[in-house]
Design a protein around this motif. Structure first.
Motif, PDB file in Angstrom:
ATOM      1  N   UNK A 193       0.871  -1.177   0.000  1.00 32.99           N
ATOM      2  CA  UNK A 193       0.000   0.000   0.000  1.00 32.99           C
ATOM      3  C   UNK A 193       0.911   1.232   0.000  1.00 32.99           C
ATOM      4  N   UNK A 194       0.838   1.984  -1.073  1.00 34.22           N
ATOM      5  CA  UNK A 194       1.681   3.176  -1.223  1.00 34.22           C
ATOM      6  C   UNK A 194       0.853   4.418  -0.943  1.00 34.22           C
ATOM      7  N   UNK A 195       1.406   5.304  -0.121  1.00 35.40           N
ATOM      8  CA  UNK A 195       0.726   6.542   0.234  1.00 35.40           C
ATOM      9  C   UNK A 195       1.319   7.709  -0.539  1.00 35.40           C
ATOM     10  N   UNK A 196       0.452   8.614  -0.960  1.00 41.24           N
ATOM     11  CA  UNK A 196       0.905   9.840  -1.605  1.00 41.24           C
ATOM     12  C   UNK A 196       0.203  11.031  -0.971  1.00 41.24           C
ATOM     13  N   UNK A 197       0.876  12.164  -0.993  1.00 39.53           N
ATOM     14  CA  UNK A 197       0.347  13.385  -0.403  1.00 39.53           C
ATOM     15  C   UNK A 197      -0.055  13.170   1.055  1.00 39.53           C
ATOM     16  N   UNK A 198       0.731  12.411   1.761  1.00 40.56           N
ATOM     17  CA  UNK A 198       0.435  12.076   3.146  1.00 40.56           C
ATOM     18  C   UNK A 198       1.742  12.120   3.921  1.00 40.56           C
ATOM     19  N   UNK A 199       1.720  12.703   5.099  1.00 41.80           N
ATOM     20  CA  UNK A 199       2.900  12.671   5.968  1.00 41.80           C
ATOM     21  C   UNK A 199       2.990  11.266   6.551  1.00 41.80           C
ATOM     22  N   UNK A 200       3.388  10.351   5.720  1.00 41.11           N
ATOM     23  CA  UNK A 200       3.255   8.928   6.000  1.00 41.11           C
ATOM     24  C   UNK A 200       3.866   8.532   7.334  1.00 41.11           C
ATOM     25  N   UNK A 201       5.035   9.037   7.620  1.00 41.89           N
ATOM     26  CA  UNK A 201       5.751   8.599   8.816  1.00 41.89           C
ATOM     27  C   UNK A 201       5.091   9.049  10.116  1.00 41.89           C
ATOM     28  N   UNK A 202       4.071   9.868  10.026  1.00 44.67           N
ATOM     29  CA  UNK A 202       3.358  10.309  11.237  1.00 44.67           C
ATOM     30  C   UNK A 202       2.076   9.517  11.463  1.00 44.67           C
ATOM     31  N   UNK A 203       1.742   8.644  10.540  1.00 43.95           N
ATOM     32  CA  UNK A 203       0.489   7.902  10.598  1.00 43.95           C
ATOM     33  C   UNK A 203       0.698   6.457  11.030  1.00 43.95           C
ATOM     34  N   UNK A 204      -0.231   5.963  11.816  1.00 42.34           N
ATOM     35  CA  UNK A 204      -0.363   4.531  11.991  1.00 42.34           C
ATOM     36  C   UNK A 204      -1.090   3.985  10.766  1.00 42.34           C
ATOM     37  N   UNK A 205      -0.759   2.754  10.409  1.00 44.58           N
ATOM     38  CA  UNK A 205      -1.344   2.147   9.228  1.00 44.58           C
ATOM     39  C   UNK A 205      -1.997   0.821   9.607  1.00 44.58           C
ATOM     40  N   UNK A 206      -3.087   0.531   8.939  1.00 47.07           N
ATOM     41  CA  UNK A 206      -3.884  -0.641   9.284  1.00 47.07           C
ATOM     42  C   UNK A 206      -4.336  -1.342   8.014  1.00 47.07           C
ATOM     43  N   UNK A 207      -4.447  -2.655   8.085  1.00 49.80           N
ATOM     44  CA  UNK A 207      -5.067  -3.440   7.021  1.00 49.80           C
ATOM     45  C   UNK A 207      -6.395  -3.987   7.538  1.00 49.80           C
ATOM     46  N   UNK A 208      -7.428  -3.831   6.711  1.00 45.71           N
ATOM     47  CA  UNK A 208      -8.733  -4.449   6.931  1.00 45.71           C
ATOM     48  C   UNK A 208      -9.023  -5.365   5.749  1.00 45.71           C
TER      49      UNK A 208
END
Length: 126
Positions: free
Chosen positions: A22-37
């Protein structure tokens, strides 16, 4: 525009492995928790795995614990889900999602997730 784009789904056999990205764009990715559903046909969306912003904390649903591994690369703005020993019951559309500002343990509840991807289909054939 913030986007999460999943890939890596496909048709596999029982016992096979698959890795979702899952690739993120336009997101301060390193500040977010990430989850899979995931969401199987005719069923509600269910939590699979989560990882905090640094990757130092991970958690899993009981149904996938020991078979799936979540990880992230904050340089590549990507979160992964390594799925081993796949079973027919793992057949579903898999979604990644992002959130921040909440304890990671809360993120098994979809209402806390801010951004969602479009999903990638995983089919496990017996």
């Amino acid at each position: 525009q913030v986007q999460l784009v999943e890939s890596g789904g496909g048709l596999v056999q029982v016992g096979d492995s698959l890795r979702l990205s899952c690739v993120a764009s336009e997101l301060a990715f390193s500040t977010y928790s990430m989850v899979w559903f995931r969401q199987a046909p005719g069923k509600e969306r269910e939590f699979v795995a989560g990882i905090n912003w640094s990757g130092g904390s991970t958690y899993y649903s009981d149904t996938v614990k020991g078979r799936f591994t979540i990880s992230r690369d904050n340089v590549k703005n990507t979160v992964y889900l390594q799925m081993d020993s796949l079973e027919p019951e793992d057949t579903a559309v898999y979604y990644c999602a992002a959130a921040r500002g909440y304890p990671t343990q809360l993120l098994s509840d979809p209402k806390y997730l801010e951004v969602w991807g479009q999903g990638t289909l995983v089919t496990v054939s017996s």
